[in-house]
Design an enzyme around this catalytic site. Structure first.
Site, PDB file in Angstrom:
ATOM      1  N   GLY A 221      44.550  42.590  49.812  1.00 56.33           N
ATOM      2  CA  GLY A 221      44.849  41.314  50.438  1.00 56.33           C
ATOM      3  C   GLY A 221      45.838  40.571  49.566  1.00 56.33           C
ATOM      4  O   GLY A 221      45.546  40.285  48.416  1.00 56.33           O
ATOM      5  N   HIS A 222      47.024  40.356  50.060  1.00 58.73           N
ATOM      6  CA  HIS A 222      48.023  39.606  49.305  1.00 58.73           C
ATOM      7  C   HIS A 222      48.116  38.188  49.846  1.00 58.73           C
ATOM      8  O   HIS A 222      48.313  37.997  51.039  1.00 58.73           O
ATOM      9  CB  HIS A 222      49.406  40.275  49.408  1.00 58.73           C
ATOM     10  CG  HIS A 222      49.499  41.543  48.617  1.00 58.73           C
ATOM     11  ND1 HIS A 222      50.514  42.442  48.778  1.00 58.73           N
ATOM     12  CD2 HIS A 222      48.710  42.040  47.657  1.00 58.73           C
ATOM     13  CE1 HIS A 222      50.335  43.447  47.950  1.00 58.73           C
ATOM     14  NE2 HIS A 222      49.238  43.225  47.255  1.00 58.73           N
TER      15      HIS A 222
ATOM     16  N   ASP B 179      44.336  42.432  42.135  1.00 57.35           N
ATOM     17  CA  ASP B 179      44.320  40.967  42.234  1.00 57.35           C
ATOM     18  C   ASP B 179      45.103  40.297  41.117  1.00 57.35           C
ATOM     19  O   ASP B 179      44.731  39.214  40.647  1.00 57.35           O
ATOM     20  CB  ASP B 179      42.878  40.422  42.229  1.00 57.35           C
ATOM     21  CG  ASP B 179      42.031  41.069  43.305  1.00 57.35           C
ATOM     22  OD1 ASP B 179      42.552  41.218  44.418  1.00 57.35           O
ATOM     23  OD2 ASP B 179      40.889  41.431  43.021  1.00 57.35           O
TER      24      ASP B 179
ATOM     25  N   GLN C 141      46.190  47.061  44.956  1.00 52.75           N
ATOM     26  CA  GLN C 141      45.176  47.262  43.914  1.00 52.75           C
ATOM     27  C   GLN C 141      45.861  47.295  42.527  1.00 52.75           C
ATOM     28  O   GLN C 141      46.912  46.709  42.381  1.00 52.75           O
ATOM     29  CB  GLN C 141      44.341  48.536  44.176  1.00 52.75           C
ATOM     30  CG  GLN C 141      43.413  48.427  45.386  1.00 52.75           C
ATOM     31  CD  GLN C 141      44.040  48.828  46.697  1.00 52.75           C
ATOM     32  OE1 GLN C 141      44.795  49.778  46.758  1.00 52.75           O
ATOM     33  NE2 GLN C 141      43.731  48.128  47.751  1.00 52.75           N
TER      34      GLN C 141
ATOM     35  N   LYS D 149      49.983  39.940  42.688  1.00 46.55           N
ATOM     36  CA  LYS D 149      51.172  40.710  43.076  1.00 46.55           C
ATOM     37  C   LYS D 149      51.854  40.102  44.294  1.00 46.55           C
ATOM     38  O   LYS D 149      53.073  40.106  44.389  1.00 46.55           O
ATOM     39  CB  LYS D 149      50.777  42.157  43.410  1.00 46.55           C
ATOM     40  CG  LYS D 149      50.298  42.945  42.204  1.00 46.55           C
ATOM     41  CD  LYS D 149      49.964  44.378  42.566  1.00 46.55           C
ATOM     42  CE  LYS D 149      48.807  44.518  43.516  1.00 46.55           C
ATOM     43  NZ  LYS D 149      47.514  44.042  43.006  1.00 46.55           N
TER      44      LYS D 149
HETATM   45  P1  IMP Z   1      37.628  50.565  48.201  1.00 52.71           P
HETATM   46  O1  IMP Z   1      39.082  50.589  47.923  1.00 52.71           O
HETATM   47  O2  IMP Z   1      37.221  49.634  49.293  1.00 52.71           O
HETATM   48  O3  IMP Z   1      37.052  51.945  48.362  1.00 52.71           O
HETATM   49  O4  IMP Z   1      36.891  49.969  46.888  1.00 52.71           O
HETATM   50  C1  IMP Z   1      36.873  50.679  45.646  1.00 52.71           C
HETATM   51  C2  IMP Z   1      36.994  49.713  44.489  1.00 52.71           C
HETATM   52  O5  IMP Z   1      38.291  49.136  44.491  1.00 52.71           O
HETATM   53  C3  IMP Z   1      36.020  48.546  44.540  1.00 52.71           C
HETATM   54  O6  IMP Z   1      35.674  48.189  43.212  1.00 52.71           O
HETATM   55  C4  IMP Z   1      36.838  47.437  45.164  1.00 52.71           C
HETATM   56  O7  IMP Z   1      36.364  46.152  44.818  1.00 52.71           O
HETATM   57  C5  IMP Z   1      38.192  47.714  44.540  1.00 52.71           C
HETATM   58  N1  IMP Z   1      39.318  47.206  45.342  1.00 52.71           N
HETATM   59  C6  IMP Z   1      39.807  47.707  46.483  1.00 52.71           C
HETATM   60  N2  IMP Z   1      40.848  46.986  46.919  1.00 52.71           N
HETATM   61  C7  IMP Z   1      41.035  46.005  46.008  1.00 52.71           C
HETATM   62  C8  IMP Z   1      41.998  44.942  45.883  1.00 52.71           C
HETATM   63  O8  IMP Z   1      42.899  44.763  46.691  1.00 52.71           O
HETATM   64  N3  IMP Z   1      41.858  44.159  44.789  1.00 52.71           N
HETATM   65  C9  IMP Z   1      40.900  44.358  43.854  1.00 52.71           C
HETATM   66  N4  IMP Z   1      39.995  45.338  43.935  1.00 52.71           N
HETATM   67  C10 IMP Z   1      40.053  46.157  44.996  1.00 52.71           C
END
Ligand code: IMP
Length: 422
Positions: A40-41, A13, A223, A16
């Site tokens: 999510g962008h 977040d 991420q 990007k």
């Molecule tokens: P997962 O990717 O859904 O398995 O989540 C694993 C961890 O990554 C959690 O702490 C989520 O909140 C975090 N996470 C996954 N995708 C994002 C993103 O796009 N932005 C920020 N955190 C993310």
């Protein structure tokens, strides 16, 4: 712009989406290389807000080819919804999107397993997005996954899916989750597969062909560095390589074809989900949430907020090989009198100038701060470096210096024009 890898230098977040959109102007192809629709962008074009989850935001610019690479995990139904959503906003998708044949598919049992495992973990939960990302990558590594190429093969998809549903229903029963109907999963995903078929290609070959002809390629990360499965704050991470190496494995473009790495970081720090965040601070969280900022693009969750962590970003610079930094959300700090920056950690009698690998030790770490004077005027209208208040310039220079890379972009708002190129 030659071939550029863009990564998040914090916990995701970092803004990007906007920087990718700005850099896309000078690219011919934009490739997404890891993660899934957990990302999510958010991009603003004029007043219109677009949120993309799997499709590179390059789709919003005319004439760019967008590629979902082999390292991504794709929820076919989610992707169809995303394409339809863009088409409804009159974005041209056809002819501008390629999907890798070898990307793995996220199926409903992955989502259900993700949810059940989080419930079972109780207070030790990861705080996942519940999009099935971890279980899909587990299947990939266990060689029990289905790929896009399998989804398009009627016989194979049916045979393998039948076995997978049977096995996963047993696991779900044991975990106390709800079991799935083969018929429904099969039907809905086959339908989605047929919809996606025209976009599916051998993206590795297509990328190399284009590169040989001189195409400029932007590899967009999802991420952030500290959510990387190897280099992040394990186990509080996502299940892919979010660092620059992931751009190579997730696209089939080798390291010697990459020319620069751009790291994106906020002027402060945020994180969603569980896990350590040493600079977390309720005052800055209240300030940012009060401004309506820092709510997740994918799940709507309020993000945890903290001061800028220079120890973390220096580490990010090292593992990604960051050449240049783009700093976003500078305007979030506009009202502050004093701004803290973490330059070390303390745990008991020990001090650290790096992130300790032991998650229990890292969780105990308290930040050592240095302070900067704020600027207390709005930066939203600044369009050049010289238009920024002098204290804002000092702050930006300092955080880039701490992180050991050049500052190349400063962003002062969500709009394309609120971008200062240095
Ligand atoms: P997962 O990717 O859904 O398995 O989540 C694993 C961890 O990554 C959690 O702490 C989520 O909140 C975090 N996470 C996954 N995708 C994002 C993103 O796009 N932005 C920020 N955190 C993310």
């Amino acid at each position: 712009m030659p071939n550029t890898i863009l990564v998040g230098a914090q916990w995701g977040d970092e803004g990007k989406g906007k920087i990718i959109d700005v850099l896309t102007e000078d690219a011919d192809i934009v490739v997404r290389t890891q993660g899934g629709n957990n990302a999510g962008h958010t991009v603003f074009v004029g007043k219109q807000k677009y949120v993309v989850h799997l499709i590179p935001s390059g789709i919003l610019r005319k004439g760019k080819l967008c590629v979902i690479g082999n390292g991504v995990v794709i929820d076919p139904i989610g992707l169809v919804r995303e394409i339809e959503g863009l088409k409804a906003l009159r974005v041209k998708v056809d002819g501008g999107l390629l999907i890798s044949e070898t990307a793995h598919v996220v199926l409903p049992y992955h989502r259900e397993l993700d949810t059940q495992r989080e419930i079972l973990k109780g207070k030790n939960r990861i705080g996942t997005t519940k999009r099935g990302i971890g279980p899909a990558y587990s299947d990939k590594a266990a060689r029990t996954g289905l790929r896009v190429i399998d989804l398009l093969n009627e016989t194979r998809f049916e045979q393998v899916l039948r076995k997978r549903i049977k096995e996963n229903n047993e696991i779900l029963k044991a975990l106390g989750g709800k079991t799935l109907s083969f018929k429904k999963v099969h039907e809905t995903n086959r339908e989605a597969g047929d919809y996606l078929r025209p976009y599916v290609a051998n993206t590795v070959v297509r990328l190399h062909e284009a590169s040989r002809k001189g195409a400029r390629i932007l590899f967009e990360g999802a991420q952030g560095t500290f959510l990387d499965i190897d280099h992040g704050t394990y186990p509080y991470v996502t299940s892919s390589n979010t660092t620059s190496g992931g751009a190579c494995t997730g696209s089939g473009m080798p390291p010697n074809r990459m020319d620069r790495v751009v790291g994106v970081m906020k002027a402060y720090t945020t994180r969603v989900g569980e896990g350590p965040l040493p600079t977390e601070d309720s005052d800055i969280a209240d300030l940012l949430h009060g401004m309506g900022r820092e709510f997740g693009a994918t799940t709507g969750r309020a993000r945890r907020c903290g001061w800028f962590d220079a120890v973390a970003t220096r580490h990010a610079s090292m593992v990604n090989g960051i050449d240049e930094f783009a700093v976003t959300n500078l305007d979030g700090l506009d009202t502050l009198e004093r701004i803290k920056v973490c330059v070390g950690y303390r745990s008991g009698s020990k001090q650290y100038d790096y992130i300790p690998n032991d998650i229990e030790v890292f969780s105990e770490c308290k930040p050592i701060y240095t302070e900067f004077p704020g600027w207390r005027v709005s930066t939203e209208g600044a369009r050049t470096w010289r238009q920024l208040p002098v204290n804002a310039r000092r702050y930006l220079k300092a955080i880039a210096d701490f992180a050991c890379a050049e500052l190349s972009i400063a962003s002062v708002g969500p709009a394309r024009e609120q971008t200062i190129m240095l």
